[in-house]
Design a protein around this motif. Structure first.
Motif, short mmCIF file in Angstrom:
data_model
loop_
_atom_site.label_atom_id
_atom_site.label_comp_id
_atom_site.label_asym_id
_atom_site.label_seq_id
_atom_site.Cartn_x
_atom_site.Cartn_y
_atom_site.Cartn_z
N GLY A 123 0.85 -1.27 0.01
CA GLY A 123 0.07 0.06 -0.07
C GLY A 123 0.87 1.34 0.10
N ALA A 124 0.15 2.33 0.24
CA ALA A 124 0.85 3.72 0.38
C ALA A 124 1.65 3.95 1.74
CB ALA A 124 -0.18 4.78 0.20
N GLY A 125 1.65 3.03 2.71
CA GLY A 125 2.38 3.17 3.76
C GLY A 125 1.66 4.15 4.94
N ARG A 126 0.45 4.31 4.57
CA ARG A 126 -0.36 5.11 5.61
C ARG A 126 -0.56 4.38 6.97
NH1 ARG A 126 -4.94 8.80 3.19
NH2 ARG A 126 -4.78 9.62 5.27
N SER A 127 -0.49 5.07 7.93
CA SER A 127 -1.06 4.30 9.29
C SER A 127 -2.29 4.82 10.23
CB SER A 127 0.00 4.68 10.49
OG SER A 127 1.50 4.36 9.85
N ILE A 128 -2.97 3.87 10.66
CA ILE A 128 -4.09 4.25 11.26
C ILE A 128 -3.80 5.02 12.47
CG2 ILE A 128 -6.08 3.43 12.55
CD1 ILE A 128 -6.17 2.64 9.71
N GLU A 129 -4.34 6.45 12.45
CA GLU A 129 -4.15 7.46 13.26
C GLU A 129 -5.35 7.69 14.20
OE1 GLU A 129 -2.52 10.60 10.98
OE2 GLU A 129 -0.74 9.91 10.59
N LYS A 130 -6.50 7.65 13.72
CA LYS A 130 -7.66 7.90 14.52
C LYS A 130 -8.17 6.72 15.11
CE LYS A 130 -8.77 12.36 11.74
NZ LYS A 130 -9.73 12.93 10.91
N ALA A 131 -8.64 6.64 16.32
CA ALA A 131 -9.37 5.50 16.94
C ALA A 131 -10.53 4.83 15.86
CB ALA A 131 -9.90 5.82 18.36
N PRO A 132 -10.32 3.54 15.77
CA PRO A 132 -11.37 3.23 14.92
C PRO A 132 -12.98 3.33 15.42
CG PRO A 132 -9.48 1.73 15.07
CD PRO A 132 -9.25 2.72 15.91
N LEU A 133 -13.95 2.75 14.91
CA LEU A 133 -15.16 2.79 15.71
C LEU A 133 -15.06 1.58 16.65
CD1 LEU A 133 -17.74 2.83 12.58
CD2 LEU A 133 -17.08 4.86 14.37
N PRO A 134 -15.74 1.66 17.75
CA PRO A 134 -15.39 0.53 18.82
C PRO A 134 -16.13 -0.66 18.31
CG PRO A 134 -17.09 2.09 19.47
CD PRO A 134 -16.46 2.57 18.35
N LEU A 135 -15.30 -1.92 18.53
CA LEU A 135 -15.73 -2.96 17.74
C LEU A 135 -15.98 -4.12 18.90
CD1 LEU A 135 -16.19 -5.06 15.53
CD2 LEU A 135 -13.54 -5.47 15.54
N VAL A 136 -17.15 -4.93 18.95
CA VAL A 136 -17.32 -6.02 19.77
C VAL A 136 -17.39 -7.33 18.83
CG1 VAL A 136 -19.17 -7.30 21.18
CG2 VAL A 136 -18.99 -4.83 21.37
N ALA A 137 -16.51 -8.09 19.07
CA ALA A 137 -16.05 -9.44 18.35
C ALA A 137 -16.52 -10.62 18.93
CB ALA A 137 -14.82 -9.56 17.96
N VAL A 138 -17.46 -11.31 18.29
CA VAL A 138 -17.88 -12.68 18.68
C VAL A 138 -17.57 -13.75 17.88
CG1 VAL A 138 -19.98 -13.87 19.64
CG2 VAL A 138 -20.01 -11.42 19.60
N PRO A 139 -16.49 -14.53 17.83
CA PRO A 139 -16.19 -15.53 16.99
C PRO A 139 -17.20 -16.67 17.12
CG PRO A 139 -14.73 -15.63 18.88
CD PRO A 139 -15.64 -14.40 19.09
N THR A 140 -17.28 -17.32 15.93
CA THR A 140 -18.06 -18.67 15.92
C THR A 140 -17.21 -19.79 15.38
OG1 THR A 140 -18.79 -18.07 13.47
CG2 THR A 140 -20.29 -17.24 15.31
N THR A 141 -16.15 -19.60 15.23
CA THR A 141 -15.10 -20.58 15.18
C THR A 141 -14.06 -20.44 16.06
OG1 THR A 141 -13.97 -19.31 13.28
CG2 THR A 141 -15.71 -20.83 12.71
N ALA A 142 -13.27 -21.66 16.44
CA ALA A 142 -12.04 -21.73 17.15
C ALA A 142 -10.82 -21.71 16.32
CB ALA A 142 -12.13 -22.74 18.17
N MET A 245 -11.20 -26.11 23.19
CA MET A 245 -10.77 -25.54 21.71
C MET A 245 -10.87 -23.94 21.60
SD MET A 245 -9.34 -26.90 19.06
CE MET A 245 -8.27 -25.48 18.91
N ALA A 246 -12.04 -23.59 22.21
CA ALA A 246 -12.45 -22.29 22.24
C ALA A 246 -11.09 -21.37 22.96
CB ALA A 246 -13.59 -22.00 22.80
N LEU A 247 -11.04 -21.92 24.23
CA LEU A 247 -9.95 -21.28 25.13
C LEU A 247 -8.82 -21.14 24.28
CD1 LEU A 247 -9.44 -19.88 27.83
CD2 LEU A 247 -9.21 -22.15 28.73
N ALA A 248 -8.14 -22.68 23.94
CA ALA A 248 -7.02 -22.50 23.09
C ALA A 248 -6.89 -21.72 21.93
CB ALA A 248 -6.66 -24.15 22.66
N ALA A 249 -7.87 -21.61 21.19
CA ALA A 249 -7.85 -20.48 20.27
C ALA A 249 -7.80 -18.85 20.48
CB ALA A 249 -9.27 -20.63 19.17
N LEU A 250 -8.63 -18.57 21.62
CA LEU A 250 -8.29 -17.28 22.30
C LEU A 250 -7.02 -16.95 22.68
CD1 LEU A 250 -9.69 -14.72 23.59
CD2 LEU A 250 -10.13 -16.01 25.65
N TRP A 251 -6.37 -18.14 23.45
CA TRP A 251 -5.08 -18.10 23.78
C TRP A 251 -3.93 -17.79 22.64
CZ3 TRP A 251 -4.93 -22.23 28.00
CH2 TRP A 251 -5.53 -21.88 29.35
N GLY A 252 -4.42 -18.85 21.60
CA GLY A 252 -3.52 -18.53 20.55
C GLY A 252 -3.37 -17.13 19.94
N GLY A 253 -4.74 -16.41 19.81
CA GLY A 253 -4.81 -15.07 19.05
C GLY A 253 -3.98 -14.33 19.84
#
Length: 390
Positions: A123-142, A245-253
């Motif tokens: 890409g153009a090498g730009r950096s994310i400088e402003k805070a993103p919209l707040p995100l709530v993440a709910v995984p359905t796979t581990a 498996m869910a806990l292991a995936a969380l720890w892996g992330g």
């Protein structure tokens, strides 16, 4: 000793925590953009429950549904919908691809320009400088651990590569990990996702960036993931193994975000971009040969390297105490046996041929490859790929 450690500021884990998503969203905003897969939420009835929970808390909702792995256009479209709809919070419910798409959309919604401007290396090498919209993440796979990482992996179709938009600001504000959601995944999806998680744990333990804060997660995580995947392969999964498996995936992330990964992920990125190999399946294909090659390279060129001792510890975690040979080489065999039992086919089944290997190697040197415990030669990488073809 010197290290840094970052993860989501709020993590909820356990069966039934899916129901906490509307309240988490309502604490962060009043106009929610829900990013999900095409139809899984409707079929399960969970979309209706989410809508009802949001309405009860005075939150409006619009939906952005994606299909498959996200690319630049999907990220840009999600950001456009978020901006034009005046959304002030994002809820992602789905696998790693869905959460990655949501993370990119949330970041681009508040920062000028297009996704290509922020993508690493191309890409153009730009950096994310402003805070993103707040995100709530709910995984359905581990598997991916994207609910606690700071990057979004996107396809760049014109270049046939996958690259990340990456920023500390992109870590989701809330991660909700509900093993009961993960239990509904088809076996093929659970297998490839779980192999991805297992690879995260193993690579983070051998990585140049391994550190005490991640070690305490990956050591038990490897055992949890391996045993849960064996149970899945033998069709004897239980609520306890889904939870493991869910806990292991969380720890892996958490581990990959802080310790880095290695050659498996260095190679799987161009495999996905050039050959369309699914990420989790690609990790499962590559892990046995890559683990074995790292051990061989360490024995030959750096026998005193701490990663070699750690490879022996991985073998101790996987192999029975009474096994006649508990070497790292036998651990590599165990990884391959697990992949075969899970029914994940080799690379050749995805159309990868010997003629593709040079291009894959050429595209592998950025990103995760830099954290591999020892630099592997092109010949060693070619041997890994060749062994993983069939």
């Amino acid at each position: 000793m010197k290290f840094s450690f970052r993860t989501a500021p709020e993590i909820h884990f356990g069966a039934g925590t899916f129901g906490e998503a509307p309240a988490a969203v309502a604490r962060l905003g009043k106009r929610c953009l829900l990013v999900s897969g095409k139809s899984s939420l409707e079929r399960s009835g969970k979309l209706a429950a989410i809508e009802e929970g949001l309405r009860a808390r005075g939150v409006s909702m619009a939906r952005f549904a994606i299909d498959g792995e996200p690319d630049l256009a999907i990220a840009d479209e999600g950001a456009r919908i978020a901006r034009e709809g005046g959304h002030d919070v994002v809820l992602a419910i789905g696998g790693g691809s869905v959460i990655d798409a949501a993370k990119a959309a949330a970041a681009l919604a508040t920062n000028e320009g297009a996704a290509i401007d922020y993508v690493e290396a191309v890409g153009a090498g730009r950096s994310i400088e402003k805070a993103p919209l707040p995100l709530v993440a709910v995984p359905t796979t581990a598997g991916s651990g994207s609910e606690v990482t700071k990057n979004s992996v996107l396809r760049v179709p014109e270049l046939r590569v996958k690259r990340s938009i990456r920023s500390d600001l992109m870590v989701p504000r809330v991660a909700i990990v509900d093993p009961s959601l993960i239990a509904t995944a088809p076996k093929s999806v659970a297998a490839s996702s779980g192999l991805d998680a297992l690879t995260h744990l193993v690579e983070a333990y051998l990585s140049k960036g391994a550190q005490p804060m991640t070690d305490v997660l990956v050591v038990p995580g490897i055992t949890l993931a391996y045993r849960a995947l064996v149970a899945l392969a033998e069709d004897r999964s239980t609520d306890e193994s889904h939870e493991a498996m869910a806990l292991a995936a969380l720890w892996g992330g958490i581990a990959l975000a802080n310790a880095g990964l290695g050659a498996v992920h260095g190679l799987v990125a161009p495999l996905g971009g050039l050959c369309g190999v699914p990420h989790g399946a690609g990790c499962g294909c590559l892990l046995p040969a890559t683990f074995a090659m790292n051990v061989a390279a360490l024995r030959a060129r750096a026998p005193g390297h701490p990663a070699l001792a750690r490879a022996h510890e991985v073998a101790d975690l996987l192999l029975p105490p009474d096994a006649p040979d508990r070497s790292p080489e036998r651990a590599a065999d165990a990884f391959r046996g697990l992949r075969d039992k899970l029914g994940v086919p080799p690379l050749r089944s995805y159309g990868v041929e010997e003629t593709d290997l040079a291009s894959i190697i050429a595209g592998s040197r950025a990103g995760s490859m830099r954290s591999n415990p020892i630099e592997l030669t092109d010949a060693e990488l070619e041997a890994i790929l060749a062994r993983s073809l069939g």
